[in-house]
Write an enzyme that holds these catalytic residues in place. Sequence first.
Site, PDB file in Angstrom:
ATOM      1  N   GLN A  49       3.626  -0.901  -1.927  1.00 39.19           N
ATOM      2  CA  GLN A  49       3.200  -1.882  -0.928  1.00 39.19           C
ATOM      3  C   GLN A  49       4.307  -2.141   0.091  1.00 39.19           C
ATOM      4  OE1 GLN A  49       0.168  -2.683  -0.615  1.00 39.19           O
ATOM      5  NE2 GLN A  49      -0.639  -2.067  -2.590  1.00 39.19           N
ATOM      6  N   SER A  50       5.105  -1.134   0.374  1.00 42.38           N
ATOM      7  CA  SER A  50       6.263  -1.244   1.258  1.00 42.38           C
ATOM      8  C   SER A  50       5.905  -1.704   2.667  1.00 42.38           C
ATOM      9  CB  SER A  50       6.953   0.127   1.346  1.00 42.38           C
ATOM     10  OG  SER A  50       7.890   0.150   2.387  1.00 42.38           O
TER      11      SER A  50
END
Length: 191
Positions: free
Chosen positions: A69-70
């Site tokens: 989920q960068s």
Amino acid sequence: MNKLHLAQLPTPIEKIDYLSNKYKPSIFVKRDDLTDSVASGNKIRKLEYSVAEALSLGCDTLITNGGFQSNHCRSTAAVAAKLGLKCILILRKEPGENIKTANFLLDHMLGADIRVKEHDDFQAHKDEMMQEVYQEVLDKGGKPYIIPMGASNGIGTLGYIDAFDEILEYEKKTGIVFDTIIDAVGSGGTY
């Protein structure tokens, strides 16, 4: 050093009245959550320099990596889409992580080529994975540019020199002088 102008800068600095009243020293926050819509946050500052370098080298594909989920990967995908560049993301998946939400979904919507790797494999081989993808793009006739995780390298750091200059300008304009600056960090590049 050249940079792109992608972010809405300077970001505002706001006093947090509740915390200031509770703890007595005045507490302010630099609102880098307002740098953009999809590519918001601190990563866009770093990408202004990294992607400018990529374009100056004639690159057509951005390659980077990060957590599943960068925010950095989402911002890179958004900048690539905006500029008509290809984007390849190598994402680290944690055990049991839901793959159909938040940034991962946005990465897809932005047209990124996403390569999902299991946590242990990613941790052990992330640099080699980046080089393999780099070579793959070269072999197909593309011009790749690697942006390290979080854009945490020398050129990416220039974005936060700009942020510090904004803080100094704020102090000059308002007469408020900060005696302590606290920075939240992950990969260390913002620090």
